[in-house]
Design a protein around this motif. Sequence first.
Motif, mmCIF file in Angstrom:
data_model
loop_
_atom_site.group_PDB
_atom_site.id
_atom_site.type_symbol
_atom_site.label_atom_id
_atom_site.label_comp_id
_atom_site.label_asym_id
_atom_site.label_seq_id
_atom_site.Cartn_x
_atom_site.Cartn_y
_atom_site.Cartn_z
ATOM 1 N N ALA A 160 0.876 -1.154 -0.102
ATOM 2 C CA ALA A 160 0.045 0.156 -0.085
ATOM 3 C C ALA A 160 0.894 1.004 0.014
ATOM 4 O O ALA A 160 1.863 1.119 0.275
ATOM 5 N N TYR A 161 0.425 2.319 -0.251
ATOM 6 C CA TYR A 161 0.863 3.551 -0.072
ATOM 7 C C TYR A 161 0.070 4.966 -0.249
ATOM 8 O O TYR A 161 -1.045 4.399 -0.296
ATOM 9 N N SER A 162 0.449 5.830 0.575
ATOM 10 C CA SER A 162 -0.118 7.154 0.949
ATOM 11 C C SER A 162 0.637 8.241 0.788
ATOM 12 O O SER A 162 1.843 7.816 1.168
ATOM 13 N N MET A 190 3.291 5.903 9.410
ATOM 14 C CA MET A 190 4.330 6.447 9.169
ATOM 15 C C MET A 190 4.244 7.918 8.730
ATOM 16 O O MET A 190 5.316 8.740 9.252
ATOM 17 N N ARG A 191 3.145 8.266 8.181
ATOM 18 C CA ARG A 191 2.983 9.644 7.815
ATOM 19 C C ARG A 191 2.386 10.499 8.801
ATOM 20 O O ARG A 191 2.514 11.848 8.794
ATOM 21 N N LEU A 192 1.924 9.907 9.976
ATOM 22 C CA LEU A 192 1.132 10.542 10.829
ATOM 23 C C LEU A 192 2.097 11.550 11.853
ATOM 24 O O LEU A 192 3.098 11.076 12.375
ATOM 25 N N THR A 244 10.469 11.200 -0.421
ATOM 26 C CA THR A 244 10.019 12.679 -0.937
ATOM 27 C C THR A 244 8.775 12.202 -2.131
ATOM 28 O O THR A 244 7.983 13.195 -2.370
ATOM 29 N N THR A 245 9.003 11.032 -2.712
ATOM 30 C CA THR A 245 7.980 10.653 -3.507
ATOM 31 C C THR A 245 7.557 9.227 -3.266
ATOM 32 O O THR A 245 8.261 8.445 -2.546
ATOM 33 N N TRP A 290 3.288 14.426 7.967
ATOM 34 C CA TRP A 290 4.721 14.723 7.346
ATOM 35 C C TRP A 290 4.552 14.770 5.838
ATOM 36 O O TRP A 290 3.483 14.323 5.297
ATOM 37 N N PRO A 291 5.411 15.852 5.225
ATOM 38 C CA PRO A 291 4.998 15.786 3.860
ATOM 39 C C PRO A 291 5.197 14.602 2.886
ATOM 40 O O PRO A 291 4.980 14.434 1.859
ATOM 41 N N GLU A 292 6.160 13.775 3.568
ATOM 42 C CA GLU A 292 6.632 12.702 2.557
ATOM 43 C C GLU A 292 5.618 11.611 2.286
ATOM 44 O O GLU A 292 4.447 11.405 2.933
#
Length: 426
Positions: free
Chosen positions: A229-231, A297-299, A388-389, A323-325
């Motif tokens: 998965a990705y977000s 991971m992004r929270l 970053t992407t 997080w922006p990543e």
Amino acid sequence: MNILLIGSGGREHALAWAIAASPLTDSLYCAPGNAGIAEVAELVDLAAGDHLGIIAFCREKAIGLVVVGPEAPLVAGIVDALTAAGIKAFGPTAAAARLEGSKGFTKDLCAKAGIPQAGYERFADRSAALHHLAARSVPVVVKADGLAAGKGVTVAMTRGEAETAVEEIFAGRFGAAGAEVVIEDFLEGEEASFFALVDGATALPFGAAQDHKRVGEGDEGPNTGGMGAYSPAPVMSEAVMQRVMAEIIDPTVKAMAAAGRPYRGVLFAGLMITAEGPKLIEYNVRFGDPECQVLMMRLKDDIVTLMLASIDQTLDKMSVRWWPEAALTVVMAARGYPGEVVKGTEIKGLAEAGALEGVEIFHAGTRRDDGCILSNGGRVLNVTALGTTVAEAAARAYAAIDRIDWPEGFCRRDIGWRAIAREKKT
Ligand code: AMP
């Protein structure tokens, strides 16, 4: 406070990782957990169905918050039991968990509230269902009403496949979950997962993700619990997310409150982004696995504070920062998955792999034996990375996988392909 987490998969390892990092957490326990979770929590040998045992443990350890990972204990009423015992628990009551526990219940609720979804009919009778199929076009989707461990849905390309699915459900393939069947229109579009934290009245958007359900590269082969998965999900633009909140999530929260089943916890909407806009495929009453891994991971904000706000009905005063990543996770499974697998094979190289920049390795099905990490299920590891992407996150995750020495495991090499192709175009 002391916190008890219930579950044993990659979703729970990601939750344990985030909860352990909270300034509010004193001691973290996990029942039953796995070898990865054991690095951030004390494992407790209690089954999720043992409500009395869990309540006794909470009293003994002065647990201030219970976090329930999987759907089965929620549908079985673990939050009701804990709340009645005066223990705070994150997640819906059994009455609210019907949103995942019965597809027919959810379809009716959404139809009444005017929520965009596939057209449908419900059947409690085999011959009526078959009669209905005879008169309709394919593709068509046949679903067992209740919890069927993700296996109760057949997207039938031919009438024969649809009939077989109906026959199997009524023959008892899914037990009581198959007492009723939902037959619905096939929706065309791109699928995405959307999450909201809900406190009975207020819903707070909690990010979007996309997963890969098929076992094989190019999204081919049998369905699985999810191979990666990705977000964020590129298809979930700000405009689409606003429509999802206004047309799907908010009306559901209102309808549930009006029905005397106020929804609290995380609400996970499986969506089809069609040419006409987002439509609801299904609700889940817990975090997705492996979507939870990329969300944690992004929270940027504290997950425990947000969970307590869901329980205390103060989400209207909260916001969520990320997080922006981008984050991406690749599932490593035991050979043979989603079929029969051999358990107990040794996995080496996890420390080296996990030391790479931006990488976290969440365990989905492992146990520790004599200092060794052994596989203990179908889906075994979730190799997760920030970048970053999406392309950079994928490169980091696969660099980590290349350091893992586990000949009996495999993974898809193309997780994130849709998002990476979009990134290349722009
Ligand atoms: P569910 O368990 O309801 O999420 O269904 C499993 C999968 O079946 C979904 O992730 C979709 O890929 C597919 N599916 C379910 N309902 C539909 C539908 N009405 N149209 C097209 N695909 C569907």
